[in-house]
Design a protein around this motif. Sequence first.
Motif, PDB file in Angstrom:
ATOM      1  N   LEU A  32       0.826  -1.208   0.000  1.00 38.60           N
ATOM      2  CA  LEU A  32       0.000   0.000   0.000  1.00 38.60           C
ATOM      3  C   LEU A  32       0.864   1.263   0.000  1.00 38.60           C
ATOM      4  O   LEU A  32       0.524   2.271  -0.643  1.00 38.60           O
ATOM      5  N   LYS A  33       2.006   1.216   0.710  1.00 38.51           N
ATOM      6  CA  LYS A  33       2.921   2.367   0.728  1.00 38.51           C
ATOM      7  C   LYS A  33       3.520   2.603  -0.646  1.00 38.51           C
ATOM      8  O   LYS A  33       3.666   3.752  -1.099  1.00 38.51           O
ATOM      9  N   ILE A  34       3.887   1.515  -1.339  1.00 41.94           N
ATOM     10  CA  ILE A  34       4.448   1.637  -2.692  1.00 41.94           C
ATOM     11  C   ILE A  34       3.468   2.364  -3.607  1.00 41.94           C
ATOM     12  O   ILE A  34       3.862   3.192  -4.435  1.00 41.94           O
ATOM     13  N   LEU A  35       2.189   2.055  -3.447  1.00 37.58           N
ATOM     14  CA  LEU A  35       1.155   2.658  -4.285  1.00 37.58           C
ATOM     15  C   LEU A  35       0.634   3.970  -3.714  1.00 37.58           C
ATOM     16  O   LEU A  35      -0.301   4.567  -4.262  1.00 37.58           O
ATOM     17  N   ASP A  36       1.227   4.399  -2.593  1.00 35.14           N
ATOM     18  CA  ASP A  36       0.838   5.659  -1.951  1.00 35.14           C
ATOM     19  C   ASP A  36      -0.648   5.668  -1.586  1.00 35.14           C
ATOM     20  O   ASP A  36      -1.350   6.660  -1.781  1.00 35.14           O
ATOM     21  N   LEU A  37      -1.115   4.543  -1.035  1.00 33.15           N
ATOM     22  CA  LEU A  37      -2.527   4.404  -0.683  1.00 33.15           C
ATOM     23  C   LEU A  37      -2.779   4.436   0.822  1.00 33.15           C
ATOM     24  O   LEU A  37      -3.946   4.477   1.236  1.00 33.15           O
ATOM     25  N   GLU A  38      -1.718   4.404   1.616  1.00 33.33           N
ATOM     26  CA  GLU A  38      -1.880   4.196   3.061  1.00 33.33           C
ATOM     27  C   GLU A  38      -2.764   5.263   3.704  1.00 33.33           C
ATOM     28  O   GLU A  38      -3.739   4.949   4.392  1.00 33.33           O
ATOM     29  N   GLU A  39      -2.448   6.525   3.491  1.00 33.71           N
ATOM     30  CA  GLU A  39      -3.217   7.597   4.139  1.00 33.71           C
ATOM     31  C   GLU A  39      -4.622   7.692   3.556  1.00 33.71           C
ATOM     32  O   GLU A  39      -5.607   7.857   4.287  1.00 33.71           O
ATOM     33  N   ASP A  40      -4.714   7.580   2.240  1.00 34.65           N
ATOM     34  CA  ASP A  40      -6.032   7.667   1.601  1.00 34.65           C
ATOM     35  C   ASP A  40      -6.952   6.536   2.058  1.00 34.65           C
ATOM     36  O   ASP A  40      -8.162   6.737   2.218  1.00 34.65           O
ATOM     37  N   MET A  41      -6.376   5.341   2.264  1.00 31.39           N
ATOM     38  CA  MET A  41      -7.187   4.206   2.694  1.00 31.39           C
ATOM     39  C   MET A  41      -7.832   4.479   4.045  1.00 31.39           C
ATOM     40  O   MET A  41      -8.982   4.101   4.290  1.00 31.39           O
ATOM     41  N   ASN A  42      -7.108   5.132   4.919  1.00 34.97           N
ATOM     42  CA  ASN A  42      -7.635   5.432   6.252  1.00 34.97           C
ATOM     43  C   ASN A  42      -8.777   6.441   6.215  1.00 34.97           C
ATOM     44  O   ASN A  42      -9.498   6.607   7.191  1.00 34.97           O
ATOM     45  N   ARG A  43      -8.937   7.113   5.064  1.00 37.88           N
ATOM     46  CA  ARG A  43     -10.049   8.067   4.933  1.00 37.88           C
ATOM     47  C   ARG A  43     -11.280   7.431   4.292  1.00 37.88           C
ATOM     48  O   ARG A  43     -12.343   8.062   4.241  1.00 37.88           O
ATOM     49  N   LEU A  44     -11.127   6.207   3.788  1.00 37.01           N
ATOM     50  CA  LEU A  44     -12.296   5.506   3.245  1.00 37.01           C
ATOM     51  C   LEU A  44     -13.260   5.184   4.385  1.00 37.01           C
ATOM     52  O   LEU A  44     -12.837   4.727   5.452  1.00 37.01           O
ATOM     53  N   LYS A  45     -14.518   5.397   4.165  1.00 40.08           N
ATOM     54  CA  LYS A  45     -15.529   5.099   5.192  1.00 40.08           C
ATOM     55  C   LYS A  45     -16.039   3.676   4.942  1.00 40.08           C
ATOM     56  O   LYS A  45     -16.943   3.459   4.131  1.00 40.08           O
ATOM     57  N   ILE A  46     -15.447   2.722   5.670  1.00 35.90           N
ATOM     58  CA  ILE A  46     -15.583   1.303   5.334  1.00 35.90           C
ATOM     59  C   ILE A  46     -16.524   0.555   6.271  1.00 35.90           C
ATOM     60  O   ILE A  46     -16.497   0.749   7.488  1.00 35.90           O
ATOM     61  N   ILE A 137     -10.607   4.410  -3.761  1.00 31.27           N
ATOM     62  CA  ILE A 137     -10.000   5.714  -3.456  1.00 31.27           C
ATOM     63  C   ILE A 137     -10.053   6.625  -4.687  1.00 31.27           C
ATOM     64  O   ILE A 137     -10.460   7.786  -4.606  1.00 31.27           O
ATOM     65  N   SER A 138      -9.657   6.091  -5.833  1.00 30.71           N
ATOM     66  CA  SER A 138      -9.606   6.888  -7.064  1.00 30.71           C
ATOM     67  C   SER A 138     -10.993   7.287  -7.536  1.00 30.71           C
ATOM     68  O   SER A 138     -11.175   8.380  -8.096  1.00 30.71           O
ATOM     69  N   GLU A 139     -11.975   6.428  -7.338  1.00 28.83           N
ATOM     70  CA  GLU A 139     -13.339   6.713  -7.764  1.00 28.83           C
ATOM     71  C   GLU A 139     -14.105   7.549  -6.737  1.00 28.83           C
ATOM     72  O   GLU A 139     -15.279   7.867  -6.935  1.00 28.83           O
ATOM     73  N   LYS A 140     -13.410   7.874  -5.641  1.00 26.88           N
ATOM     74  CA  LYS A 140     -13.978   8.758  -4.616  1.00 26.88           C
ATOM     75  C   LYS A 140     -15.344   8.276  -4.119  1.00 26.88           C
ATOM     76  O   LYS A 140     -16.332   9.039  -4.087  1.00 26.88           O
ATOM     77  N   VAL A 141     -15.408   7.019  -3.726  1.00 28.09           N
ATOM     78  CA  VAL A 141     -16.669   6.502  -3.196  1.00 28.09           C
ATOM     79  C   VAL A 141     -16.917   7.095  -1.809  1.00 28.09           C
ATOM     80  O   VAL A 141     -15.978   7.361  -1.057  1.00 28.09           O
ATOM     81  N   ASP A 142     -18.177   7.291  -1.483  1.00 32.12           N
ATOM     82  CA  ASP A 142     -18.535   7.781  -0.140  1.00 32.12           C
ATOM     83  C   ASP A 142     -18.517   6.641   0.868  1.00 32.12           C
ATOM     84  O   ASP A 142     -18.152   6.836   2.034  1.00 32.12           O
ATOM     85  N   ALA A 143     -18.942   5.460   0.416  1.00 33.48           N
ATOM     86  CA  ALA A 143     -19.020   4.287   1.294  1.00 33.48           C
ATOM     87  C   ALA A 143     -18.359   3.109   0.597  1.00 33.48           C
ATOM     88  O   ALA A 143     -18.670   2.801  -0.556  1.00 33.48           O
ATOM     89  N   ALA A 144     -17.442   2.430   1.293  1.00 33.60           N
ATOM     90  CA  ALA A 144     -16.790   1.234   0.766  1.00 33.60           C
ATOM     91  C   ALA A 144     -17.200   0.043   1.630  1.00 33.60           C
ATOM     92  O   ALA A 144     -17.027   0.072   2.853  1.00 33.60           O
ATOM     93  N   VAL A 145     -17.759  -0.970   0.997  1.00 28.95           N
ATOM     94  CA  VAL A 145     -18.179  -2.177   1.713  1.00 28.95           C
ATOM     95  C   VAL A 145     -17.223  -3.293   1.317  1.00 28.95           C
ATOM     96  O   VAL A 145     -17.134  -3.645   0.138  1.00 28.95           O
ATOM     97  N   ILE A 146     -16.513  -3.842   2.298  1.00 30.14           N
ATOM     98  CA  ILE A 146     -15.427  -4.793   2.028  1.00 30.14           C
ATOM     99  C   ILE A 146     -15.748  -6.145   2.662  1.00 30.14           C
ATOM    100  O   ILE A 146     -15.927  -6.242   3.881  1.00 30.14           O
ATOM    101  N   GLU A 147     -15.807  -7.182   1.831  1.00 26.52           N
ATOM    102  CA  GLU A 147     -16.012  -8.543   2.324  1.00 26.52           C
ATOM    103  C   GLU A 147     -14.665  -9.206   2.597  1.00 26.52           C
ATOM    104  O   GLU A 147     -13.766  -9.167   1.751  1.00 26.52           O
ATOM    105  N   VAL A 148     -14.531  -9.811   3.754  1.00 27.11           N
ATOM    106  CA  VAL A 148     -13.336 -10.586   4.088  1.00 27.11           C
ATOM    107  C   VAL A 148     -13.221 -11.759   3.123  1.00 27.11           C
ATOM    108  O   VAL A 148     -14.221 -12.363   2.727  1.00 27.11           O
TER     109      VAL A 148
END
Length: 548
Positions: A32-46, A137-148
């Motif tokens: 995630l750090k390589i792709l520079d997603l770490e901080e943005d991921m923490n802002r996703l409302k999951i 993150i790129s599509e700027k979703v308001d809500a992200a629903v993640i299945e394990v």
Amino acid sequence: MEKLSSLITRQQRGGGEKLPVADKLERMMTYLKILDLEEDMNRLKIIHVAGTKGKGSTCIFCEAILRECGFRTGVFTSPHLIDVRERFRIDGMDISEDKFLHYFWDCWTQLQENVTEKLPMPQLFQFLTILALRIFISEKVDAAVIEVGLGGKGDSTNVIKEPIVCGITSLGMDHTEVLGDTLRQIASHKAGIFKPKVPAFTVQQPSEAMDVILERADELMVPLQVTEPFDCKKLKGSKLRLSGDHQLFNAGLAVSLSRCWLQRTGNWEKLFPDDFQESDLPNEFIKGLSNAYFSGRAQIVYDTPSNADTASENCVENLIFYLDGAHSPESMEACAKWFSDEVRRHKILPVSSYSVKTTEEPLVNDSTQHENKTLGEFEKSFKQILLFNCLNVRDPGILLPQLVNTCASSGIYFSKALFVPSMSKYSRVTSGRSVFSSDLSGIDLSWQFNLQRIWEKTLHGDEMTNLLEKDFDMHNKEILPPHEFLYENVSSNCTSRNYFASSAVMPSLPLTIKWLRDCVKGHPSTRIQVLVTGSLHLVGDVLKLLKR
């Protein structure tokens, strides 16, 4: 698809590289750090959902509810049935091919450039998880629903540090080779997605599992609530689009998760007036629950082959596929109940003409007597056929008796069972454009013969299994049972060794679908209801062949 397939490092679940959970999640964070997603991921409302059965359906319910509430949604589920893009939905639709390719190559190229001896390319599910986060993150979703994907504690999705809310669906015995062979061990993995003080919801669980979930919630000071099955009266005349009584648990959980998400993001007050009773169900929730759709889960498809001519078009309604990817004992029971309910509803049989056999009576009905009766009372007779396969990590000795007994308790009996190899391979990722080989020369049917023996033993006892041939003429794989096999009792002394009185091993799935269609054309007075179950791979393959 070739690049994705190259990330599959094991042929069986539980194989491949064994990293401690901490190291596995640390490696995920590095990607995630390589792709520079770490901080943005923490802002996703999951919304993060784990469980043995129903977690995908629960995610789909949540997404549909929040979309109806006006939010841009993203949902990540697994597995896919036909096309890998099914795993990534934006606003209720599979991601477009153009966007998928754009995000795929962006992630692939950056990760490939940073491969070292200590940091290989991610395994398949790790990569798909990373790709999902990048897309949302790129599509700027308001809500992200993640299945394990598998378990929870050590799952790739558990890099999610600050979800809005977590959910655990019904737990049962599945993936025991990875998660452990007790409910306590399995529950411990699932509750591993809990985060300190982040609200969580679960359905009613067996006490052995619930104790572990409560302990974990207490350790992390997690506000945990147990949800009730959904009350359909709240739909005000609408119906859940996802069928089956088991979906009531998933819908009830999804309502609680969605309401909590709205409250914790400050949107509940904006959407609903102060005098709105929390016990009421908003219209947006009703629309979401009644419109939520998940392919291959309690799905009914009337066969309409694209090459149907005028004569056969009159017969297509006589071939109906009931598809459900059940592959655990609990989900198989739910599937059997759903199928039985649908068959009985379809027949619209009056109570006087329908009798339920007791468990002491044989599990096979007297098909001749039954069909004569229905033919005399109705326009068409009905036959229930099973089309089955499962992965060899499953236990068909549990799954098949569970299916037979649950259906029998509702008075539903299979005339025939067809055991067929799937087209999909665990070592290969597919898209809608993937072409499957029609070459039968390398197909090993020994597993299908094992399934047939278990079926015959379940129905007839040990004495019948002794009559089953253990070998199969590999040079005559395209030999199929005669069409009469589907409609009549076939003598056990038949010339071909791949079928028996109540079951057959079929050489391939495409040949089986064509054979069923041909059978139906010649018998317009009989409606064939085919239950396809045991494997989501099989369900996906059938859907692809039906051109759905």
